[in-house]
Design an enzyme around this catalytic site. Structure first.
Site, mmCIF file in Angstrom:
data_model
loop_
_atom_site.group_PDB
_atom_site.id
_atom_site.type_symbol
_atom_site.label_atom_id
_atom_site.label_comp_id
_atom_site.label_asym_id
_atom_site.label_seq_id
_atom_site.Cartn_x
_atom_site.Cartn_y
_atom_site.Cartn_z
ATOM 1 N N TYR A 14 -1.951 4.744 -11.195
ATOM 2 C CA TYR A 14 -0.807 5.637 -10.939
ATOM 3 C C TYR A 14 0.507 4.865 -10.915
ATOM 4 O O TYR A 14 1.580 5.449 -10.830
ATOM 5 C CB TYR A 14 -1.010 6.388 -9.606
ATOM 6 C CG TYR A 14 -1.458 5.481 -8.482
ATOM 7 C CD1 TYR A 14 -2.817 5.329 -8.204
ATOM 8 C CD2 TYR A 14 -0.541 4.745 -7.750
ATOM 9 C CE1 TYR A 14 -3.250 4.468 -7.212
ATOM 10 C CE2 TYR A 14 -0.963 3.881 -6.748
ATOM 11 C CZ TYR A 14 -2.321 3.751 -6.489
ATOM 12 O OH TYR A 14 -2.741 2.881 -5.509
ATOM 13 N N GLY B 230 -14.977 0.516 -17.224
ATOM 14 C CA GLY B 230 -15.061 -0.116 -15.907
ATOM 15 C C GLY B 230 -16.246 0.416 -15.128
ATOM 16 O O GLY B 230 -16.651 1.577 -15.301
ATOM 17 N N THR C 133 -10.321 -1.108 1.071
ATOM 18 C CA THR C 133 -10.094 -1.369 -0.349
ATOM 19 C C THR C 133 -10.721 -2.687 -0.758
ATOM 20 O O THR C 133 -11.445 -3.321 0.024
ATOM 21 C CB THR C 133 -8.594 -1.263 -0.705
ATOM 22 O OG1 THR C 133 -8.470 -1.298 -2.127
ATOM 23 C CG2 THR C 133 -7.751 -2.396 -0.112
ATOM 24 N N ASP D 152 -12.543 8.815 -2.274
ATOM 25 C CA ASP D 152 -12.225 8.574 -3.700
ATOM 26 C C ASP D 152 -13.011 9.579 -4.539
ATOM 27 O O ASP D 152 -12.478 10.206 -5.459
ATOM 28 C CB ASP D 152 -12.677 7.165 -4.122
ATOM 29 C CG ASP D 152 -11.693 6.076 -3.745
ATOM 30 O OD1 ASP D 152 -10.519 6.393 -3.474
ATOM 31 O OD2 ASP D 152 -12.102 4.902 -3.704
ATOM 32 N N GLY E 225 -3.687 8.742 -12.066
ATOM 33 C CA GLY E 225 -4.495 8.864 -10.850
ATOM 34 C C GLY E 225 -3.718 9.234 -9.602
ATOM 35 O O GLY E 225 -4.244 9.104 -8.489
ATOM 36 N N LYS F 207 -15.168 -2.315 -0.086
ATOM 37 C CA LYS F 207 -15.688 -0.937 -0.133
ATOM 38 C C LYS F 207 -17.214 -0.871 -0.061
ATOM 39 O O LYS F 207 -17.772 0.034 0.541
ATOM 40 C CB LYS F 207 -15.219 -0.228 -1.413
ATOM 41 C CG LYS F 207 -13.777 0.234 -1.339
ATOM 42 C CD LYS F 207 -13.400 1.050 -2.558
ATOM 43 C CE LYS F 207 -11.928 1.403 -2.513
ATOM 44 N NZ LYS F 207 -11.470 2.219 -3.626
ATOM 45 N N SER G 18 0.834 -1.198 0.000
ATOM 46 C CA SER G 18 0.000 0.000 0.000
ATOM 47 C C SER G 18 0.869 1.248 0.000
ATOM 48 O O SER G 18 1.798 1.368 0.791
ATOM 49 C CB SER G 18 -0.886 -0.015 1.237
ATOM 50 O OG SER G 18 -1.306 1.286 1.540
HETATM 51 P P1 NAP Z 1 -12.697 -3.130 -9.418
HETATM 52 O O1 NAP Z 1 -13.746 -2.898 -8.365
HETATM 53 O O2 NAP Z 1 -12.107 -4.491 -9.601
HETATM 54 O O3 NAP Z 1 -13.353 -2.634 -10.791
HETATM 55 C C1 NAP Z 1 -12.755 -2.768 -12.040
HETATM 56 C C2 NAP Z 1 -13.874 -3.097 -13.030
HETATM 57 O O4 NAP Z 1 -13.366 -3.079 -14.358
HETATM 58 C C3 NAP Z 1 -14.478 -4.481 -12.804
HETATM 59 O O5 NAP Z 1 -15.875 -4.430 -12.892
HETATM 60 C C4 NAP Z 1 -13.854 -5.285 -13.926
HETATM 61 O O6 NAP Z 1 -14.614 -6.420 -14.294
HETATM 62 C C5 NAP Z 1 -13.833 -4.244 -15.026
HETATM 63 N N1 NAP Z 1 -12.956 -4.597 -16.131
HETATM 64 C C6 NAP Z 1 -11.839 -5.371 -16.118
HETATM 65 N N2 NAP Z 1 -11.327 -5.462 -17.368
HETATM 66 C C7 NAP Z 1 -12.147 -4.764 -18.186
HETATM 67 C C8 NAP Z 1 -12.169 -4.499 -19.580
HETATM 68 N N3 NAP Z 1 -11.264 -5.035 -20.414
HETATM 69 N N4 NAP Z 1 -13.146 -3.727 -20.094
HETATM 70 C C9 NAP Z 1 -14.102 -3.213 -19.274
HETATM 71 N N5 NAP Z 1 -14.156 -3.456 -17.957
HETATM 72 C C10 NAP Z 1 -13.191 -4.214 -17.409
HETATM 73 O O7 NAP Z 1 -11.490 -2.142 -9.194
HETATM 74 P P2 NAP Z 1 -11.537 -0.633 -8.639
HETATM 75 O O8 NAP Z 1 -11.366 -0.623 -7.197
HETATM 76 O O9 NAP Z 1 -12.722 0.025 -9.241
HETATM 77 O O10 NAP Z 1 -10.181 -0.068 -9.268
HETATM 78 C C11 NAP Z 1 -10.022 0.117 -10.671
HETATM 79 C C12 NAP Z 1 -8.666 0.759 -10.944
HETATM 80 O O11 NAP Z 1 -8.642 2.065 -10.370
HETATM 81 C C13 NAP Z 1 -7.479 0.002 -10.332
HETATM 82 O O12 NAP Z 1 -6.400 0.062 -11.215
HETATM 83 C C14 NAP Z 1 -7.170 0.803 -9.080
HETATM 84 O O13 NAP Z 1 -5.819 0.705 -8.692
HETATM 85 C C15 NAP Z 1 -7.513 2.203 -9.545
HETATM 86 N N6 NAP Z 1 -7.861 3.105 -8.433
HETATM 87 C C16 NAP Z 1 -7.164 4.259 -8.313
HETATM 88 C C17 NAP Z 1 -7.478 5.153 -7.316
HETATM 89 C C18 NAP Z 1 -6.698 6.420 -7.198
HETATM 90 O O14 NAP Z 1 -6.780 7.076 -6.132
HETATM 91 N N7 NAP Z 1 -5.986 6.834 -8.210
HETATM 92 C C19 NAP Z 1 -8.527 4.878 -6.414
HETATM 93 C C20 NAP Z 1 -9.237 3.692 -6.577
HETATM 94 C C21 NAP Z 1 -8.896 2.805 -7.599
HETATM 95 P P3 NAP Z 1 -14.156 -7.858 -13.681
HETATM 96 O O15 NAP Z 1 -14.180 -7.740 -12.194
HETATM 97 O O16 NAP Z 1 -15.197 -8.779 -14.236
HETATM 98 O O17 NAP Z 1 -12.767 -8.123 -14.178
#
Ligand code: NAP
Length: 280
Positions: free
Chosen positions: A224, A129, A66, A107, A245, A70, A19
Site C-alpha cells: 500500500y 510469494g 509483524t 490479515d 493493499g 507472526k 508503523s
Molecule cells: P515475508 O514473510 O517476507 O514474505 C515475502 C515472501 O516473498 C518471502 O518468502 C520472500 O522470499 C518472497 N519473495 C521475495 N522476492 C520474491 C520474488 N522475486 N519472487 C517470488 N517470491 C519472492 O513478507 P510478508 O509479511 O508476507 O509481506 C509481504 C508483503 O505484503 C509486504 O510488502 C508487506 O508489506 C505486505 N503486507 C501487506 C498487508 C496489508 O494489510 N496490506 C499485510 C501484510 C503484509 P525471501 O524471504 O527468500 O526473500
C-alpha cells in the site's frame, strides 16, 4: 489525557522502524476518548517468549505482530481464534483481564472482506510469494472456494510447505507450488496477488511480463506504500481491474481494534488517519 491508567497497545516486530497502525489506532482511541496509546516494541526473536509472559504485568492490553514473529508467536497463545492454527500465524493478540492471551489472524479476515467487496473472481488464482501474508491470502482464497491456486516463491521450500498445508485442509482445491513466474500460467488466471515485498522500492523489477497481463485478470498488490506499484501501474494502463493493499490494512486494523476494545471500529476516522500517515 493523563498517563495514569493508560492502556497500552502496540506492535511487536524486529526491526520495527515505522508503523501506519499506530496512526490508525491512536486516532480511533482518541475518537472514543479511550485513555490508551499504541506503541512500537522492538522485540528480538530471542526475546519473544519473555515479551509474551511479561506483557500483562506491563499493562499491555493487546498488540499486533509483524515480521519476523507472526509464526513463532502462535506457540505462546492461550487461545486461538479461527484461522490462527489453520494458517499457522497470528498478527493480533488480545490480553484479557486474567492475563490470558488470545490470538487472531486479522490479515486473513481483512483480505477476505476486501476481495468480497471488490467482487473478485478468484476461480483461478496465481500468488507471488509464500511468506506470512501469502499464507493468510491462500487460506482465504481456498476457503472462498478458489478452484485452482498456483504459488511461486523464490524459496521453494516455503511455497512447498504452504501448498502441502492447504491441500490437507482443502482437498477440493487444486493448489500447487511452481518454480517460476512463467509456470504460474498467468494468461489462464482470473486473479493475481503480489504477496512479496517487491514493488515497495522504486527500482524493484516488475515481477511479471507485461504480455502475461490480460483484460480478464484482476491484480491485487498487498503493498500500500507506494499506493501504486509498477505492477499496478502497468496493469491499469492495460485496462485491468486492480487494487492495492490499503483496505486490507484498514480492515485488519479495524478488526484488531474491535477485538481489543469491544467498540465498533470508526472506519472513517481510521481510514483518514491512515491516509494522513501515508502522505507524510
Ligand atoms: P515475508 O514473510 O517476507 O514474505 C515475502 C515472501 O516473498 C518471502 O518468502 C520472500 O522470499 C518472497 N519473495 C521475495 N522476492 C520474491 C520474488 N522475486 N519472487 C517470488 N517470491 C519472492 O513478507 P510478508 O509479511 O508476507 O509481506 C509481504 C508483503 O505484503 C509486504 O510488502 C508487506 O508489506 C505486505 N503486507 C501487506 C498487508 C496489508 O494489510 N496490506 C499485510 C501484510 C503484509 P525471501 O524471504 O527468500 O526473500
Amino acid at each position: 489525557m493523563s498517563n495514569f491508567g493508560k492502556q497500552i497497545y502496540g506492535l511487536i516486530g524486529y526491526p520495527v522502524k515505522h508503523s501506519f497502525s499506530a496512526a490508525m489506532h491512536n486516532a480511533a482511541f482518541l475518537h472514543f476518548g479511550i485513555n490508551a496509546q499504541y506503541r512500537l516494541f522492538e522485540v528480538k526473536p530471542q526475546e519473544l517468549k519473555d515479551f509474551f509472559s511479561s506483557a500483562h504485568e506491563k499493562g499491555i492490553r493487546g498488540f499486533n505482530v509483524t515480521i519476523p514473529h507472526k509464526e513463532n508467536a502462535v506457540a505462546f497463545l492461550d487461545e486461538k481464534s479461527f484461522g490462527v492454527a489453520e494458517i499457522g500465524a497470528t498478527n493480533t493478540v488480545r490480553i484479557d483481564n486474567d492475563g490470558k492471551l488470545k490470538g487472531f489472524n486479522t490479515d486473513y479476515a481483512g483480505f477476505s472482506r476486501d476481495i468480497k467487496e471488490l467482487n473478485v473472481n478468484v476461480e483461478r488464482t496465481a500468488i507471488l510469494g509464500a511468506g506470512g501474508a501469502a499464507k493468510a491470502v491462500v487460506f482465504a482464497l481456498a476457503k472462498k472456494g478458489a478452484a485452482e491456486i498456483a504459488v511461486f516463491d523464490i524459496d521453494a521450500s516455503r511455497s512447498g510447505d504452504l501448498v502441502k498445508k492447504i491441500k490437507q485442509m482443502f482437498p477440493e482445491c487444486k493448489v500447487h507450488a511452481v518454480d517460476s513466474v512463467e509456470a504460474l500460467r498467468i494468461p489462464e488466471k482470473t486473479f493475481l496477488v503480489n504477496a512479496t515485498p517487491l514493488g515497495m522500492k522504486e527500482d524493484d523489477p516488475l515481477l511479471v511480463e507485461e504480455e502475461m497481463l490480460h483484460k480478464n485478470l484482476f491484480i491485487y498488490d498487498l503493498i500500500y506504500n507506494p499506493a501504486q506499484t509498477k505492477l499496478l501501474e502497468t496493469a491499469k494502463q492495460k485496462g485491468l481491474r486492480v487494487s492495492n493493499g490499503l483496505k486490507m490494512l484498514l480492515y485488519q486494523g479495524m478488526l484488531a481494534f474491535e477485538h481489543w476494545t469491544g467498540n465498533p471500529a470508526p472506519e472513517r476516522v481510521m481510514f483518514h488517519a491512515l491516509g494522513e500517515a501515508l502522505r507524510q
